[in-house]
Scaffold this active site. Structure first.
Site, mmCIF file in Angstrom:
data_model
loop_
_atom_site.group_PDB
_atom_site.id
_atom_site.type_symbol
_atom_site.label_atom_id
_atom_site.label_comp_id
_atom_site.label_asym_id
_atom_site.label_seq_id
_atom_site.Cartn_x
_atom_site.Cartn_y
_atom_site.Cartn_z
ATOM 1 N N ARG A 1 71.224 -35.201 27.771
ATOM 2 C CA ARG A 1 71.669 -34.505 28.876
ATOM 3 C C ARG A 1 72.652 -35.629 29.710
ATOM 4 O O ARG A 1 72.226 -36.418 30.105
ATOM 5 C CB ARG A 1 70.821 -33.740 29.377
ATOM 6 N N LYS B 1 74.135 -28.047 41.760
ATOM 7 C CA LYS B 1 74.687 -27.182 40.651
ATOM 8 C C LYS B 1 75.972 -26.799 40.578
ATOM 9 O O LYS B 1 76.577 -26.102 39.584
ATOM 10 C CB LYS B 1 73.928 -25.880 40.780
ATOM 11 N N SER C 1 69.592 -26.060 33.008
ATOM 12 C CA SER C 1 70.649 -25.546 33.464
ATOM 13 C C SER C 1 71.918 -25.827 32.784
ATOM 14 O O SER C 1 72.834 -25.133 32.753
ATOM 15 C CB SER C 1 70.787 -26.005 35.080
ATOM 16 N N HIS D 1 61.093 -27.092 41.401
ATOM 17 C CA HIS D 1 60.753 -28.469 40.702
ATOM 18 C C HIS D 1 59.683 -28.828 41.849
ATOM 19 O O HIS D 1 58.965 -29.906 41.264
ATOM 20 C CB HIS D 1 61.788 -28.980 40.464
ATOM 21 N N HIS E 1 60.471 -26.047 34.106
ATOM 22 C CA HIS E 1 61.144 -24.784 33.764
ATOM 23 C C HIS E 1 60.159 -23.984 32.784
ATOM 24 O O HIS E 1 58.865 -24.582 32.207
ATOM 25 C CB HIS E 1 62.244 -25.020 32.731
ATOM 26 N N ASP F 1 69.794 -19.466 39.877
ATOM 27 C CA ASP F 1 69.063 -20.600 39.195
ATOM 28 C C ASP F 1 67.148 -20.569 39.290
ATOM 29 O O ASP F 1 67.050 -20.436 40.343
ATOM 30 C CB ASP F 1 69.422 -22.035 39.602
ATOM 31 N N ASP G 1 74.341 -34.651 32.897
ATOM 32 C CA ASP G 1 74.675 -34.706 34.394
ATOM 33 C C ASP G 1 74.052 -35.934 35.106
ATOM 34 O O ASP G 1 74.481 -36.364 36.015
ATOM 35 C CB ASP G 1 74.159 -33.377 34.876
ATOM 36 N N ASP H 1 59.797 -31.994 34.208
ATOM 37 C CA ASP H 1 59.775 -31.194 32.970
ATOM 38 C C ASP H 1 58.582 -31.362 32.299
ATOM 39 O O ASP H 1 58.565 -30.647 31.361
ATOM 40 C CB ASP H 1 61.102 -31.665 32.187
#
Length: 550
Positions: A282, A357, A72, A427, A495, A21, A284, A168
């Site tokens: 998103r 993850k 991810s 990150h 990212h 990752d 998660d 981000d």
């Protein structure tokens, strides 16, 4: 079941897919923790085994444009599905542009709920979510559109609960969003409409936990947004400035909670008769707070009070659990995943990662599906609840241990894992910790690949997106690191748009197998490649295989 592959009977041993990752392939070594890391295993792989580059951002993973970074969630969706679906960002942007979102049942019920209110009084419409234009979890333009539409439909009071990003997007960019947004709200407000930011905090401090790694984060978010408890400030800009002064050196994602108050009273606590929209697309990091609002008998923490509200997510974050029950935009219907068709073909599968993850190699890999297929085994290594830069090795060794044991059992033909280090440590913006993260993965990879070889198997080594490959913000023209006022390099925590590797570690075919470089190839090509290695044709819906058989 899948048809047999005429060109190759399949590897006798297991086919192992390894996702590193956050491991991108940068255009320059400048600012790359990957380039700076001591990684003899990976260096050997790149020098001696077939390897190509895959696209892992933008339209290659279903995002609206090639200016959008991958993440991810969409990366594992693409790998597991073998095909590209329009993802949350594109779905929401299209629904807003067409106006379809305003006609949907979710939005209509939100507006109706807030107007009905409680006790004869209209309620307040609350928006909670990540406050940036990173377009990984959310986009501030979606929030703006909803606030404007709420006013147009006669909603009187709107409150925003802003989760600061710095992950981000640049790490200390919060005021770049807060200041113009508060001006936007002030310009929109009038005698019949009152819209203000009511609370907030850093995304890694409150509300946005995932995979049940740290419910205390969600509890802090609940007390901040719902109960209105926390350090009080006059407005959000003052809150960011004040918290930075109180916590020097802390970047946006880690800032503590804040509450906007007037005369000592919070301006945006959530009460019976209100409506709440969690505007992340998103899933998660949206699931746990959604459970706190909706789950009967919720017991993960003491909510103190649970207001009766009309609640909606931007999307439905878990289709199997139907969470949340109400949502504004339908998520992509992902069908014919790799796991589904391998299971139908009698291939036993094993998936492993650590908590951070784990959902990616299971839920997202399987097309946003919570349940296992009958022939699947999942194993989770619990993540440490500490800042990742303090333990950059994370659970790489434990994941390798679990994978080696599964391979040696002889029970599985297709195995997959995710090493979270490059992304989670990347990150943090800590360059030295990120090099150590890559080195930890390299050490574990060496052990794991020995087990693959011993079992007569092959490995596909790839990544879901870049991160550790660019640890500094770079000047777009010179490609040299940007500096802060004190002369230090300006850390990059987001990212990257860089491609990712696909390496075929094959010591069993006698050189028969290779990989076909293709400028348009992306993560979705991995499913068909894996199927061919197992001796099967790809499913007709999947993108083409990249396997070369000599």
């Amino acid at each position: 079941m899948l048809e047999k592959f005429a060109a190759f009977p399949g590897i006798v041993g297991p086919v192992v897919t390894i996702v590193m990752d956050g491991y991108g392939l940068a255009r320059t070594d400048t600012g790359s923790a990957i380039a700076a890391a001591v990684k003899p295993t990976l260096d050997h792989l790149f020098a001696n085994y077939p390897n190509i580059r895959l696209r892992a951002h933008g339209t290659a993973v279903g995002m609206p444009s090639d200016e959008d970074m991958g993440n991810s969630e969409v990366g594992h969706n693409a790998i597991g599905a073998g095909q590209v679906y329009a993802q949350g960002a594109a779905l929401v942007a299209n629904a807003i542009a067409s106006g379809a979102i305003w006609q949907g049942a979710g939005w209509r019920e939100i507006v109706a709920g807030v107007k009905a209110g409680h006790g004869g009084q209209p309620g307040v419409l609350h928006f909670i979510g990540l406050f940036s234009d990173g377009n990984v979890h959310s986009h501030i333009d979606h929030l703006k559109a909803m606030v404007v539409q709420a006013k147009a439909e006669g909603v009187a009071v709107v409150r925003i609960h802003a989760l600061l990003d710095g992950r981000d997007v640049p790490e200390t960019s919060a005021l770049d969003y807060v200041v113009p947004f508060e001006a936007f709200l002030a310009g929109l407000s009038d005698s019949g409409f009152d819209a203000r930011i009511a609370s907030g905090g850093g995304r890694q401090s409150i509300t946005m936990d995932r995979y049940e790694a740290n419910w205390a984060m969600v509890e802090r978010g609940w007390r901040t947004h719902v109960l209105g408890q926390g350090p009080q400030f006059a407005n959000a800009a003052a809150a960011v400035e004040g918290l930075r002064a109180q916590h020097p050196g802390v970047i946006d994602q880690d800032l503590p909670e804040f509450v906007i108050a007037d005369g000592g009273q919070p301006i945006g606590a959530i009460h019976d008769g209100d409506a709440v929209v969690f505007f992340n697309f998103r899933g998660d990091r949206a699931i746990e707070i959604s459970r706190a609002f909706e789950e009967p008998g919720f017991d993960r923490f003491d909510r103190v009070r649970a207001p009766r509200v009309t609640y909606a997510g931007m999307l439905q974050y878990d289709g199997d659990l139907r969470l949340p029950a109400r949502f504004l935009v339908a998520p992509p219907a992902i069908a014919n995943t790799m796991s589904e068709w391998f299971d139908k073909s009698g291939i036993r599968q094993f998936a492993c990662s650590e908590t951070q993850k784990f959902g990616h190699v299971t839920y997202f890999w399987n097309g946003n599906r919570s349940g296992k297929f009958p022939g699947e085994t999942w194993q989770e290594a619990p993540s440490d609840v500490v800042p990742f830069e303090q333990r950059p090795w994370m659970k790489a060794a434990e994941i390798a241990d679990a994978m080696i044991a599964a391979i040696q059992s002889g029970h599985y033909r297709a195995l997959r894992c995710n090493f979270a280090n490059g992304d989670m440590v990347g990150h943090t913006g800590n360059f030295r910790a990120a090099t150590m993260a890559i080195e930890a993965v390299d050490l574990s990879l060496a052990r794991l690949l020995r087990a693959v070889d011993a079992a007569g198997g092959v490995a596909l080594i790839t990544a879901d997106h870049g991160n550790a490959d660019e640890m500094f913000e770079l000047d777009k023209k010179t490609r040299q690191p940007l500096r802060n006022a004190d002369g230090s390099y300006k850390a990059k925590t987001a990212h990257t748009l860089n491609p990712v590797p696909l390496i075929l570690c094959d010591n069993v075919s006698g050189g028969r197998l290779g990989l076909q470089a293709n400028a348009g190839a992306g993560l979705a090509n991995i499913a068909a490649t894996t199927a061919n290695l197992l001796g099967f044709e790809k499913h007709p819906a999947w993108d083409e295989s990249l396997l070369v058989v000599r």
